[in-house]
Design a protein around this motif. Sequence first.
Motif, mmCIF file in Angstrom:
data_model
loop_
_atom_site.group_PDB
_atom_site.id
_atom_site.type_symbol
_atom_site.label_atom_id
_atom_site.label_comp_id
_atom_site.label_asym_id
_atom_site.label_seq_id
_atom_site.Cartn_x
_atom_site.Cartn_y
_atom_site.Cartn_z
ATOM 1 N N LEU A 236 79.657 31.657 18.261
ATOM 2 C CA LEU A 236 80.047 32.024 19.621
ATOM 3 C C LEU A 236 81.232 32.977 19.570
ATOM 4 C CD1 LEU A 236 80.192 29.660 22.620
ATOM 5 C CD2 LEU A 236 82.266 30.882 22.070
ATOM 6 N N PHE A 237 81.253 33.868 20.527
ATOM 7 C CA PHE A 237 82.386 34.784 20.690
ATOM 8 C C PHE A 237 82.965 34.503 22.076
ATOM 9 C CE2 PHE A 237 84.036 38.928 22.193
ATOM 10 C CZ PHE A 237 84.948 39.194 21.182
ATOM 11 N N GLN A 238 84.298 34.453 22.174
ATOM 12 C CA GLN A 238 84.891 34.105 23.466
ATOM 13 C C GLN A 238 86.309 34.605 23.568
ATOM 14 O OE1 GLN A 238 86.848 30.866 24.665
ATOM 15 N NE2 GLN A 238 86.621 29.554 22.857
ATOM 16 N N PRO A 239 86.893 34.623 24.785
ATOM 17 C CA PRO A 239 86.237 34.420 26.076
ATOM 18 C C PRO A 239 85.959 35.765 26.746
ATOM 19 C CG PRO A 239 88.613 34.282 26.355
ATOM 20 C CD PRO A 239 88.362 34.729 24.942
ATOM 21 N N PHE A 240 85.022 35.749 27.684
ATOM 22 C CA PHE A 240 84.839 36.896 28.573
ATOM 23 C C PHE A 240 85.243 36.406 29.954
ATOM 24 C CE2 PHE A 240 82.339 40.082 30.985
ATOM 25 C CZ PHE A 240 82.783 41.218 30.336
ATOM 26 N N ARG A 241 86.309 37.003 30.495
ATOM 27 C CA ARG A 241 86.958 36.429 31.671
ATOM 28 C C ARG A 241 86.638 37.191 32.960
ATOM 29 N NH1 ARG A 241 90.963 32.986 29.652
ATOM 30 N NH2 ARG A 241 91.839 33.638 27.647
ATOM 31 N N ASP A 242 86.833 36.484 34.052
ATOM 32 C CA ASP A 242 86.874 37.072 35.396
ATOM 33 C C ASP A 242 85.677 37.965 35.661
ATOM 34 O OD1 ASP A 242 89.245 35.713 35.655
ATOM 35 O OD2 ASP A 242 90.493 37.436 35.110
ATOM 36 N N PHE A 243 84.498 37.411 35.410
ATOM 37 C CA PHE A 243 83.292 38.213 35.581
ATOM 38 C C PHE A 243 82.641 38.041 36.956
ATOM 39 C CE2 PHE A 243 78.687 38.486 35.561
ATOM 40 C CZ PHE A 243 78.525 39.822 35.238
ATOM 41 N N GLU A 244 82.365 36.817 37.327
ATOM 42 C CA GLU A 244 81.476 36.599 38.472
ATOM 43 C C GLU A 244 82.202 36.655 39.818
ATOM 44 O OE1 GLU A 244 82.960 34.224 36.995
ATOM 45 O OE2 GLU A 244 83.333 32.616 38.430
ATOM 46 N N GLY A 245 81.422 36.970 40.865
ATOM 47 C CA GLY A 245 81.939 36.945 42.239
ATOM 48 C C GLY A 245 82.830 38.130 42.565
ATOM 49 N N VAL A 246 82.667 39.241 41.822
ATOM 50 C CA VAL A 246 83.533 40.404 42.052
ATOM 51 C C VAL A 246 82.832 41.441 42.932
ATOM 52 C CG1 VAL A 246 84.748 40.092 39.859
ATOM 53 C CG2 VAL A 246 82.689 41.520 39.953
ATOM 54 N N SER A 247 83.577 42.459 43.291
ATOM 55 C CA SER A 247 83.013 43.560 44.092
ATOM 56 C C SER A 247 82.039 44.382 43.236
ATOM 57 C CB SER A 247 84.147 44.477 44.565
ATOM 58 O OG SER A 247 84.703 45.142 43.442
ATOM 59 N N ASP A 248 81.225 45.196 43.877
ATOM 60 C CA ASP A 248 80.264 46.017 43.140
ATOM 61 C C ASP A 248 80.976 46.976 42.179
ATOM 62 O OD1 ASP A 248 78.276 44.726 44.418
ATOM 63 O OD2 ASP A 248 77.888 46.320 45.894
ATOM 64 N N GLU A 249 82.071 47.539 42.689
ATOM 65 C CA GLU A 249 82.870 48.455 41.878
ATOM 66 C C GLU A 249 83.374 47.745 40.605
ATOM 67 O OE1 GLU A 249 83.839 51.364 41.615
ATOM 68 O OE2 GLU A 249 85.639 51.171 40.376
ATOM 69 N N GLN A 250 83.921 46.566 40.808
ATOM 70 C CA GLN A 250 84.439 45.805 39.674
ATOM 71 C C GLN A 250 83.304 45.367 38.761
ATOM 72 O OE1 GLN A 250 87.767 45.224 38.891
ATOM 73 N NE2 GLN A 250 86.829 44.496 36.992
ATOM 74 N N LEU A 251 82.164 45.050 39.350
ATOM 75 C CA LEU A 251 81.017 44.600 38.562
ATOM 76 C C LEU A 251 80.607 45.679 37.556
ATOM 77 C CD1 LEU A 251 78.856 42.377 38.108
ATOM 78 C CD2 LEU A 251 77.406 43.614 39.739
ATOM 79 N N ARG A 252 80.611 46.930 38.045
ATOM 80 C CA ARG A 252 80.251 48.022 37.137
ATOM 81 C C ARG A 252 81.204 48.059 35.944
ATOM 82 N NH1 ARG A 252 78.822 50.736 41.661
ATOM 83 N NH2 ARG A 252 80.943 51.474 41.992
ATOM 84 N N ARG A 253 82.489 47.912 36.258
ATOM 85 C CA ARG A 253 83.472 47.930 35.158
ATOM 86 C C ARG A 253 83.255 46.731 34.228
ATOM 87 N NH1 ARG A 253 87.318 49.726 39.080
ATOM 88 N NH2 ARG A 253 88.265 47.676 39.218
ATOM 89 N N ASN A 254 82.909 45.596 34.839
ATOM 90 C CA ASN A 254 82.679 44.399 34.014
ATOM 91 C C ASN A 254 81.469 44.572 33.088
ATOM 92 O OD1 ASN A 254 84.875 43.147 35.082
ATOM 93 N ND2 ASN A 254 83.744 41.731 36.400
ATOM 94 N N TYR A 255 80.426 45.214 33.623
ATOM 95 C CA TYR A 255 79.255 45.462 32.767
ATOM 96 C C TYR A 255 79.631 46.371 31.595
ATOM 97 C CZ TYR A 255 75.886 43.274 36.003
ATOM 98 O OH TYR A 255 75.183 42.386 36.759
ATOM 99 N N ASP A 256 80.419 47.404 31.885
ATOM 100 C CA ASP A 256 80.858 48.308 30.811
ATOM 101 C C ASP A 256 81.653 47.547 29.753
ATOM 102 O OD1 ASP A 256 79.706 50.414 32.006
ATOM 103 O OD2 ASP A 256 81.567 51.315 32.794
ATOM 104 N N ARG A 257 82.571 46.724 30.266
ATOM 105 C CA ARG A 257 83.421 45.935 29.379
ATOM 106 C C ARG A 257 82.528 45.038 28.511
ATOM 107 N NH1 ARG A 257 86.778 41.182 30.781
ATOM 108 N NH2 ARG A 257 85.821 41.194 32.862
#
Lengths: 636, 636
Positions: A59-80
């Motif tokens: 396992l690799f961890q953690p990936f933080r603060d992903f869900e329930g964000v704005s569309d703009e932030q979601l795009r950045r999260n996907y990139d991350r």
Amino acid sequence: MRKAIATVSLSGTLIEKLEAISAARFDGVEIFENDLLFHTGAARDVRRYASDLGLTIDLFQPFRDFEGVSDEQLRRNYDRAERKFDLMEELGAPLILVCSNVGTEVSDDDDRMAEQLYGLAERAGKRGLKIGFEALSWGTRVRTFDRAWRIVERANHPHLGLILDSFHTLALPDDWSGIASLPGQRVFFVQLADAPRLGMNALTLSRHFRCLPGQGDLDVPGFLQAVLASGYTGTISLEIFNDDMRAAPTRQTAADSFRSLLFLEERVRRTAEAPPADGAKRPRRRVELFDPPLPPAIAGLRFIEIAVDERSEAALVTRLTQLGFRLVGRHRSKEVTLYGQGDIRIVLNREPDSFAASFFLVHGPSVCAIALDTDDALAALGRAEAYGATRFSGRIGPDENAMPAVRAPDGSLIILTDPETGRDLDRDFVLTGDAPAGHLSRIDHIAQALPDGQLDSWVLFYRAVLGLEPEDSVVLPDPYGLVRSKAVSNAERTFRLPLNISESRNTATARLVTSFAGAGVHHIALETDDIFAAAEALKASGAALLPIPANYYDDVAARFGLDAALVARMQSLGILYDRVGEGEFLHLYTTPFEERFYFELVQRRNGYDLYGAPNAPVRMAALAALRGPNLSQVLR
Amino acid sequence: MRKAIATVSLSGTLIEKLEAISAARFDGVEIFENDLLFHTGAARDVRRYASDLGLTIDLFQPFRDFEGVSDEQLRRNYDRAERKFDLMEELGAPLILVCSNVGTEVSDDDDRMAEQLYGLAERAGKRGLKIGFEALSWGTRVRTFDRAWRIVERANHPHLGLILDSFHTLALPDDWSGIASLPGQRVFFVQLADAPRLGMNALTLSRHFRCLPGQGDLDVPGFLQAVLASGYTGTISLEIFNDDMRAAPTRQTAADSFRSLLFLEERVRRTAEAPPADGAKRPRRRVELFDPPLPPAIAGLRFIEIAVDERSEAALVTRLTQLGFRLVGRHRSKEVTLYGQGDIRIVLNREPDSFAASFFLVHGPSVCAIALDTDDALAALGRAEAYGATRFSGRIGPDENAMPAVRAPDGSLIILTDPETGRDLDRDFVLTGDAPAGHLSRIDHIAQALPDGQLDSWVLFYRAVLGLEPEDSVVLPDPYGLVRSKAVSNAERTFRLPLNISESRNTATARLVTSFAGAGVHHIALETDDIFAAAEALKASGAALLPIPANYYDDVAARFGLDAALVARMQSLGILYDRVGEGEFLHLYTTPFEERFYFELVQRRNGYDLYGAPNAPVRMAALAALRGPNLSQVLR
């Protein structure tokens, strides 16, 4: 079960951690991102080295603060995420832990969160990777495993599953019985941690005070039981954020960690194998759980062995004689003598080139071995070895032959005897006389001083290896700092071992640890059934008793409403008093022997089951007063 | 105001405590019962010795679980009290602290409690003694000062009054403004303690983490302000239960404690003297509050002085030269040289028989003095001495004449210069050339490693003596344990001093403390307005930079969305990056100089106001990697 541990649980560099995890026999490892970040070397080299060491990266961890964000932030999260997926491919880690969002602006909409996680799983799936979603107990929206599960279920993607963490589940007051009804194949990973109940919020507790299963107060066995009931057959992994463990020797922590999982498995197995109370059918078990020999029944201490040289032996013999001991045997071939009184046997070992001699070199005159009277020494040895204790097979003291022994965490020996091997004492010694009846009948307890940060490790050792159980922890104020004490003992209380650590470097307990170059027995408590007679005899023998302040007796009289004549008699003999319910405890101390250890005489009445902790500060202040100036000197 | 302290606040035996309390200039003392109990010697001798030391015994405590009990229990409580009154007469203590009952069976009836306290006051009154009733914030029925006051008021006995405690009042969320309206003459005693906000319950916080006023997060000045508004003119007394203080050197804690009360008084006085915002009349002050000279305005560091010997001087000059420094002066009469670049001046002192020479003997090559550029050096010295700082008047380095200096808590020197004395540098040195412009312009900060348990003490020192304020505390994970860091700085940020303690003995920070035999500067951060140019120059000079793992740059690129070319350039030069809002921080480190300290180059952009804490673990891991094996070695 397969066993893993998160790198964040250990002290050291990533390399030191991996080596220790492998040496402790773990199957896999969770790579905590920071360990990689701060590591000089490529991720694929880490993969190769882990593989060389026989470890999978689970396992690799953690990936933080992903869900329930704005569309703009979601795009950045996907990139991350894509960058992290690159890293996972290099590491060969199949699964990433996504912990619930703790940000301030998080949507409360399950559908939205499910949709976003679906998108992430889709991206991961393209690379053959998987996403595990875990509820942090302080998440902004998602705090419980059941809400996390509802979202995972709604997203319904084969590359998205649930990660369960015993800490986050058990730290909240919520009902967690629903875990047993989860579909086990949708649980992608299970993290285990225990924690003490410290009266602080979950976040602070989690970041600094998590501990190994069996070292805290959470129902981790019940949690694992529920996890197994769900049909989960995967890895159990330790994720422990603990300030002491971050500073402790890496290999020791890894070994303790592995031992804690074995111990947990054994407990869960024993509960599962107990006949169901209501005659219900026992659920089928899908995984193997650790199955060592049962812990031994311990009738008591057969003997204790003290490493001495010629000079300290003479001084110690004087002490023992004052206490009513007599020489009862001399070893047939070695510089070893046997002293006895009632059922107590004390071996003094000054044999050159022996274990005792090497122990003496480091620790000075001190208890180098204890011998337990068990029902089955070989089974006890088997259990100890199954729990990773080190077997000792050198020359171990009075008996050259086959007395099995293992090393305690400080390197001293625990000798395992049973009715068979117990007879060896008589065989190896030329008996010079019977042990006198005397006032002292048996060893009540032996108290050890441990280095700071080592208490949990020792408690786990004695629980797992000897089946002892911890008693309640107490905090004792030494004049120069706090001392924490926790005894381990068997249910019959025929073997009691109070363990003490000092939070300060300046207490009597800390000084013992320092002078002992590690841990060490700092007092040996001997039981009497008439402490007044024993004390009179001791006094008449010229022994030096620890002086107890008169103020103590004024207070003890007021506190317990004791008879004045009784108090006067206690005072004249330096006897201390405690009472809990009907149980009474009367005890006294000798002055220290060469600043190493002292003797305590104890009398238990009406089932008193503790150690006189309210009097420990008096003892510690009296020890301090032996070293410092006192008022009568100051005032002249 | 009169100042006292409870014996429980300090480490040591009762004698050591009394001596330290007297040496720290306190007027009085609260005797905590346990200190007496564990003390060998009569209570009247304690009274005599305290009196010899110029201390009054103001209070005896605690008397527990008194009010709201059954009649049967009340009789026992009265008996118990009479014994304590005996003791108080021997001690000469006029007042006993009765804290609210924490038992399980306590009446909720104010009348009953008032009646019982009346009875106690009546008994005390016959002996000329007084009773002070205090609400514990975890009392079973009485938890707030106002309920305690209602009961005291109802009892209405001249020998019964209220005791206020800032911890118990401020630890609860309740409104405490009513304190200002109490009749001050019915407040018999005021206890002060601060505490950090740690996310734990009041009981745990109170027992282990109380701290001195000014070291925590509670509004103790506001509390004292309210107490004074009530008309209270009595003693203010510290009652601090703190694990670190129980283990710290007694005299230092006593001195810190006294300093904290002075600092509190100064803050309260300054608030009281500020013109009321609404033009209301300022209340008349009935007590004198501490009134030292104002803290100095600090324009920056005039120079830092490093103690060296011949060998380390040569090595350090090489380092300084690589950094762009040039020799700019030689002392007219001593083995002291001056290096400069921009506004930075570094003095290297290897004068035999000097302060620097004795410092070198203990600490090796290390910063032995810093010189502050103040607006009024003599006023600053006056303030420091008023706060109990030790003035230094030996030979202090480059200037034999009148540069005032005080000792920092580790014994190094803080030299106070002003526009007047500052010119002395030129006077004492034969200037050999102008300081080159170079890439480095000024000292940004100097970071110190402190022994564990000393952070609060140092923060208080700098707040009181120099008027600096603490910034937020951060926890930094070194591979071998946690490091806590808190900077103190002035409002203009022209003087910044990050202070670090290690909770583990194995971190780089802890090793520095050990090798420094105390505290020590572990890095010197120099400011540049073009870190890339500075780094290029440094690299070209052949200086050894701390190697930063490639993984760090992958992450920093992802985290901040940085341009790939920029990241590549940072990576080629070992430059680290942090961003908060618009502010950016770019910095890099040299390798350590003789394991003592290293240099940091920093560039602050757009008002970045911190120290790059997210990168500290990278630095600490890199320092650890310098010592341990790395993967490329392991894998061959």
